[in-house]
Motif scaffolding. Structure first.
Motif, PDB file in Angstrom:
ATOM      1  N   LEU A 133      36.786  42.051  27.057  1.00  0.00           N
ATOM      2  CA  LEU A 133      35.652  41.733  27.925  1.00  0.00           C
ATOM      3  C   LEU A 133      35.660  40.263  28.332  1.00  0.00           C
ATOM      4  O   LEU A 133      35.453  39.934  29.519  1.00  0.00           O
ATOM      5  CB  LEU A 133      34.337  42.067  27.216  1.00  0.00           C
ATOM      6  N   ASP A 134      35.888  39.387  27.373  1.00  0.00           N
ATOM      7  CA  ASP A 134      35.914  37.949  27.672  1.00  0.00           C
ATOM      8  C   ASP A 134      37.035  37.633  28.662  1.00  0.00           C
ATOM      9  O   ASP A 134      36.843  36.818  29.579  1.00  0.00           O
ATOM     10  CB  ASP A 134      36.108  37.147  26.392  1.00  0.00           C
ATOM     11  N   LEU A 139      38.748  36.542  34.424  1.00  0.00           N
ATOM     12  CA  LEU A 139      39.498  36.909  35.619  1.00  0.00           C
ATOM     13  C   LEU A 139      38.591  37.074  36.842  1.00  0.00           C
ATOM     14  O   LEU A 139      39.077  37.267  37.954  1.00  0.00           O
ATOM     15  CB  LEU A 139      40.271  38.212  35.388  1.00  0.00           C
ATOM     16  N   GLY A 140      37.284  37.021  36.621  1.00  0.00           N
ATOM     17  CA  GLY A 140      36.354  37.135  37.738  1.00  0.00           C
ATOM     18  C   GLY A 140      35.637  38.463  37.816  1.00  0.00           C
ATOM     19  O   GLY A 140      34.848  38.691  38.747  1.00  0.00           O
ATOM     20  N   TYR A 141      35.900  39.378  36.880  1.00  0.00           N
ATOM     21  CA  TYR A 141      35.171  40.643  36.873  1.00  0.00           C
ATOM     22  C   TYR A 141      33.716  40.372  36.492  1.00  0.00           C
ATOM     23  O   TYR A 141      33.430  39.533  35.644  1.00  0.00           O
ATOM     24  CB  TYR A 141      35.797  41.620  35.873  1.00  0.00           C
ATOM     25  N   VAL A 142      32.825  41.096  37.133  1.00  0.00           N
ATOM     26  CA  VAL A 142      31.397  40.896  36.879  1.00  0.00           C
ATOM     27  C   VAL A 142      30.789  42.198  36.372  1.00  0.00           C
ATOM     28  O   VAL A 142      31.374  43.276  36.498  1.00  0.00           O
ATOM     29  CB  VAL A 142      30.662  40.428  38.158  1.00  0.00           C
ATOM     30  N   GLU A 143      29.580  42.076  35.795  1.00  0.00           N
ATOM     31  CA  GLU A 143      28.893  43.241  35.258  1.00  0.00           C
ATOM     32  C   GLU A 143      28.765  44.302  36.361  1.00  0.00           C
ATOM     33  O   GLU A 143      28.368  43.996  37.488  1.00  0.00           O
ATOM     34  CB  GLU A 143      27.511  42.858  34.750  1.00  0.00           C
ATOM     35  N   LEU A 148      35.162  46.733  33.706  1.00  0.00           N
ATOM     36  CA  LEU A 148      34.281  46.143  32.698  1.00  0.00           C
ATOM     37  C   LEU A 148      33.414  47.221  32.057  1.00  0.00           C
ATOM     38  O   LEU A 148      33.214  47.228  30.836  1.00  0.00           O
ATOM     39  CB  LEU A 148      33.419  45.051  33.342  1.00  0.00           C
ATOM     40  N   CYS A 149      32.909  48.142  32.878  1.00  0.00           N
ATOM     41  CA  CYS A 149      32.078  49.225  32.349  1.00  0.00           C
ATOM     42  C   CYS A 149      32.862  50.094  31.371  1.00  0.00           C
ATOM     43  O   CYS A 149      32.344  50.491  30.325  1.00  0.00           O
ATOM     44  CB  CYS A 149      31.543  50.088  33.493  1.00  0.00           C
ATOM     45  N   THR A 177      22.350  50.029  33.645  1.00  0.00           N
ATOM     46  CA  THR A 177      21.636  49.056  34.468  1.00  0.00           C
ATOM     47  C   THR A 177      22.563  48.399  35.488  1.00  0.00           C
ATOM     48  O   THR A 177      22.207  48.254  36.667  1.00  0.00           O
ATOM     49  CB  THR A 177      21.015  47.960  33.577  1.00  0.00           C
ATOM     50  N   ALA A 178      23.757  47.994  35.026  1.00  0.00           N
ATOM     51  CA  ALA A 178      24.675  47.248  35.899  1.00  0.00           C
ATOM     52  C   ALA A 178      25.341  48.129  36.944  1.00  0.00           C
ATOM     53  O   ALA A 178      25.597  47.687  38.069  1.00  0.00           O
ATOM     54  CB  ALA A 178      25.749  46.565  35.047  1.00  0.00           C
ATOM     55  N   ASN A 179      25.602  49.391  36.577  1.00  0.00           N
ATOM     56  CA  ASN A 179      26.282  50.292  37.509  1.00  0.00           C
ATOM     57  C   ASN A 179      25.752  51.706  37.306  1.00  0.00           C
ATOM     58  O   ASN A 179      26.377  52.516  36.604  1.00  0.00           O
ATOM     59  CB  ASN A 179      27.800  50.242  37.292  1.00  0.00           C
ATOM     60  N   PRO A 180      24.618  52.029  37.920  1.00  0.00           N
ATOM     61  CA  PRO A 180      23.993  53.348  37.726  1.00  0.00           C
ATOM     62  C   PRO A 180      24.880  54.509  38.152  1.00  0.00           C
ATOM     63  O   PRO A 180      24.648  55.650  37.724  1.00  0.00           O
ATOM     64  CB  PRO A 180      22.737  53.269  38.610  1.00  0.00           C
ATOM     65  N   ASP A 181      25.879  54.237  38.989  1.00  0.00           N
ATOM     66  CA  ASP A 181      26.744  55.311  39.491  1.00  0.00           C
ATOM     67  C   ASP A 181      27.988  55.519  38.634  1.00  0.00           C
ATOM     68  O   ASP A 181      28.797  56.403  38.914  1.00  0.00           O
ATOM     69  CB  ASP A 181      27.183  55.007  40.929  1.00  0.00           C
ATOM     70  N   TYR A 182      28.151  54.715  37.571  1.00  0.00           N
ATOM     71  CA  TYR A 182      29.362  54.818  36.766  1.00  0.00           C
ATOM     72  C   TYR A 182      29.260  55.974  35.770  1.00  0.00           C
ATOM     73  O   TYR A 182      28.419  55.955  34.874  1.00  0.00           O
ATOM     74  CB  TYR A 182      29.634  53.508  36.012  1.00  0.00           C
TER      75      TYR A 182
END
Length: 201
Positions: A133-134, A139-143, A148-149, A177-182
């Motif tokens: 995760l860190d 690398l620029g991935y965001v929540e 990341l999910c 919360t971060a990605n309701p469609d995941y």
């Protein structure tokens, strides 16, 4: 004597070029490295266009064989030794080598985390997934990003198996919360299950 040296270098150059054309990247990298060293000896250690081309071809060979850190180092050497040599192209290749190296590091970290999970070493897996995760965030991935999910989900399952249900619930909730469609059905179902476990405790 100088003519013989030139002939030897020409033959070596043809050999390296043949290996490169045949996509024998490891052999090509070694051949260009040896040729560059010999050329520099004959050229009093001075870099010129020919030496720059040899260093460039060595770096390209390393990049093509997947040795990204070596390629990045060689390209940085080239910018230092001969700044005028194809600067825009070199800059782009340095970025490419850096990006590849960082993704290679992600794959190594992810593999280590998966191995710990498969071995049911839950506390180790939790730590390894945190490293993944860190790294992804660096690398620029965001929540909310799928990669990341997925990693958060894997870490949540490690927490769950380690009976750290509050942490598992926290991560599953953060994914929703971060990605309701995941992966809606799976995440929602397991989130509700772990909430139910917490209520019973």
């Amino acid at each position: 004597m100088a003519g013989q040296q030139a002939d030897v270098l020409a033959v070596a150059d043809d050999y390296a070029a043949t290996l490169f054309a045949e996509q024998k990247w490891e052999g090509a990298a070694k051949a260009y490295r040896m040729l560059r060293e010999r050329y520099l000896e004959a050229n009093s250690g001075e870099y010129d266009e020919a030496a720059g081309a040899l260093l460039f071809n060595e770096a390209a060979s390393e990049l093509n064989r997947g040795n990204n850190l070596a390629a990045q180092t060689l390209l940085l050497d080239l910018t230092r030794e001969l700044p005028s040599y194809r600067p825009e192209e070199i800059s782009g290749l340095i970025r490419e080598a850096s990006d590849r190296a960082r993704m290679e590091r992600y794959e190594q970290l992810s593999e280590a985390a998966s191995l710990a999970f498969d071995q049911a070493a839950w506390s180790v897996a939790i730590e390894r997934y945190q490293e993944v995760l860190d790294h992804l965030r660096s690398l620029g991935y965001v929540e909310g990003d799928d990669l990341l999910c997925q990693t958060l989900y894997d870490q949540a399952m490690a927490y769950w198996n380690d009976e750290q249900y509050a942490n598992a619930e926290r991560l599953l909730g953060s994914i929703r919360t971060a990605n309701p469609d995941y992966d809606v059905a799976r995440i929602e179902d397991q989130h509700q299950q772990v909430i139910a476990i917490l209520r019973e405790q």
